[in-house]
Design an enzyme around this catalytic site. Structure first.
Site, PDB file in Angstrom:
ATOM      1  CD  GLN A 159       3.755  14.052  13.832  1.00  0.00           C
ATOM      2  OE1 GLN A 159       3.322  12.926  14.067  1.00  0.00           O
ATOM      3  NE2 GLN A 159       3.925  14.967  14.776  1.00  0.00           N
ATOM      4  CB  CYS A 200       6.341   7.892  16.691  1.00  0.00           C
ATOM      5  SG  CYS A 200       5.322   6.393  16.671  1.00  0.00           S
ATOM      6  CE  LYS A 216       3.779  15.136  19.906  1.00  0.00           C
ATOM      7  NZ  LYS A 216       2.466  14.473  19.854  1.00  0.00           N
ATOM      8  CG  HIS A 258       4.770  13.200  24.825  1.00  0.00           C
ATOM      9  ND1 HIS A 258       3.405  13.125  24.673  1.00  0.00           N
ATOM     10  CD2 HIS A 258       5.095  12.305  25.788  1.00  0.00           C
ATOM     11  CE1 HIS A 258       2.929  12.205  25.511  1.00  0.00           C
ATOM     12  NE2 HIS A 258       3.942  11.693  26.203  1.00  0.00           N
ATOM     13  CG  ASN A 309       1.900  16.487  23.401  1.00  0.00           C
ATOM     14  OD1 ASN A 309       2.473  15.443  23.119  1.00  0.00           O
ATOM     15  ND2 ASN A 309       0.599  16.596  23.337  1.00  0.00           N
TER      16      ASN A 309
END
Length: 368
Positions: free
Chosen positions: A97, A127, A166, A196, A228
C-alpha cells in the site's frame, strides 16, 4: 475502555438471510486468484512481515497488505520505507500500500515495486491522519474526484500488476464520494476497492456504516468491493458480507484481538465448526511471532514485540501480571522465562477484556 458491539443486523433497511450460503470460492482480483475471501488489512505499526508470517501460518488468509508506505520516501531508498515492504517466500499473496500527494512519485513507486517483483499495488485514499492528508494523500484525494481518477488511471496504465484502491465513504457526511469514485475506478481498470465504512471526519469514532458499504457494492458492475471496519469476530465478517453484499472482507484490529480469525472463517467456509486453539497452540503462536520478529529485527525485537501483548493477553489466556511483563521485557532470556510461566499458569487471567485496543488520537479530527 472501548467495548466491542457486534455489527447491528436489526435495522429495517438492512435485509439479510442469515442462513443463505456465501460464495467461498477463490476470488479473482485482476490477474490474481486469492485462495480465500478474508484479507489482512494494513494497520500502521502492526502489519509488518513478522505479523503477516505468523498469521499466515495459522491458515485461512487470502491476501495481506503492507503497512502504509510513503511513495517519495520509498523511491529515495529511505530505510524505514524499505523495511515496511520487506517480505519472504511464505508472505504471499501480498500487496504493497502506497500513498502520496505527488502523482509522479506515486506512479514511480508503483513502477519500482513492479520491477522488484511485487504482485499487487494498493493506493491509499482512506487514511484520515493530518500528516498524510496535509500532503494531499490519503482521504484528501477523495475531495478531488477528477484528480483521484487521474492518479488511478495513470497507475493502472503504468504497471501490469493489479492496482487496487482503499478508501473511505467520503470526506464527511456531506461529501460521500465513494460510490461515484468506485464506478469510475471500475471503468479505469482497478482490480478491486476496499471500503472502510466511515468518513474521514469520523476518524475511528462511531460505527462502520454498512449501508454506505452496500451503496458502493451496488454502484459497480462486477468489481470486487472489499468491506472493512469494525470486524472483530468471525461472525462480524460473515454478517458484513451478508448485509452489504461485498464478496470479501479486510480485517485489521480483529486479527490482533483474535489471530485465529482467518482460520475460523476458513473452517466455516469448509463447513466445519470454528475451532478454538489449544493452550499449546496459543503459546506456540507467541513463540513463532517473536521468532519471526527476531529474524527481521534482531535486537529491536523485544521493543517491537511488546506492543502486541496488550492485544494478545485476553485471547491467549495470559495471566495479567505476565502480560504486564510482556509489555516491558528486554531480552530473549526474559521472553523465554515469561513463556515458561505462561505455560505453567495458562488460563489464570482475571481480566475478561483486552487490555488495549488500537490507540486513536484524542481531540477533534481537525487536530490530527
Amino acid at each position: 475502555m472501548l467495548m466491542h458491539r457486534p455489527l447491528d443486523t436489526s435495522r429495517a433497511d438492512l435485509h439479510v438471510d442469515a442462513v443463505a450460503p456465501l460464495d467461498e470460492s477463490p476470488l479473482r482480483m485482476g490477474s490474481r486468484t486469492l485462495p480465500t475471501r478474508y484479507f489482512l488489512a494494513p494497520l500502521a505499526g502492526y502489519t509488518h512481515l513478522a505479523f503477516r508470517r505468523v498469521i499466515r501460518k495459522l491458515g485461512g488468509l487470502g491476501l495481506a497488505t503492507t503497512d502504509l508506505v510513503q511513495a517519495t520516501l520509498l523511491l529515495s531508498g529511505h530505510p524505514k520505507s524499505r523495511e515496511l515492504i520487506e517480505t519472504s517466500p511464505d508472505d504471499n499473496p501480498l500487496s504493497v500500500q502506497i500513498f502520496s500527494g505527488i502523482p509522479r512519485d506515486l506512479i514511480g513507486a508503483a513502477r519500482w515495486l513492479e520491477d522488484q517483483g511485487y504482485q499487487g499495488i494498493d493506493i491509499n485514499m482512506g487514511c484520515p491522519m493530518a500528516k498524510v492528508n496535509g500532503s494531499g494523500g490519503g482521504a484528501r484525494l477523495m475531495c478531488d474526484t477528477g484528480g483521484a481518477c487521474g492518479i488511478v488511471e495513470s497507475a493502472v496504465q503504468a504497471v501490469s500488476v493489479p492496482v487496487t484502491v482503499k478508501m473511505r465513504l467520503g470526506w464527511d457526511r456531506e461529501n460521500i464520494t465513494a460510490p461515484a469514485l468506485a464506478r469510475e475506478f471500475e471503468q479505469l481498470g482497478v482490480a478491486a476497492i476496499t471500503i472502510h465504512g466511515r468518513t474521514r471526519q469520523q476518524g475511528f469514532r462511531g460505527e462502520a456504516d454498512l449501508l454506505g458499504i452496500r451503496d458502493v457494492v451496488e454502484a459497480v458492475d462486477k468489481l470486487p468491493i472489499i468491506g472493512n471496519g469494525d470486524v472483530r469476530t468471525a461472525e462480524d465478517a460473515l454478517a458484513m458480507r451478508r448485509l452489504t453484499g461485498c464478496p470479501a472482507v479486510a480485517i485489521g484490529r480483529g486479527a490482533l484481538l483474535d489471530p485465529w480469525i482467518f482460520s475460523r472463517l476458513h473452517d466455516h467456509a469448509q463447513g466445519r465448526p470454528m475451532q478454538d486453539p489449544s493452550p499449546d497452540h496459543q503459546i506456540q503462536f507467541l513463540i513463532d511471532h517473536f521468532t519471526f520478529m527476531s529474524e527481521q529485527h534482531a535486537e529491536r525485537s523485544c521493543q517491537l514485540f511488546r506492543k502486541f501483548a496488550a492485544w494478545y493477553g485476553q485471547k491467549l489466556g495470559i495471566p495479567d501480571d505476565l502480560e504486564d511483563r510482556l509489555r516491558r521485557f528486554e531480552s530473549l532470556d526474559e521472553f523465554l522465562e515469561i513463556i515458561d510461566q505462561i505455560r505453567a499458569r495458562h488460563g489464570e487471567r482475571q481480566a475478561t477484556v483486552p487490555t488495549a485496543l488500537l490507540k486513536v488520537p484524542n481531540g477533534p479530527v481537525e487536530k490530527w
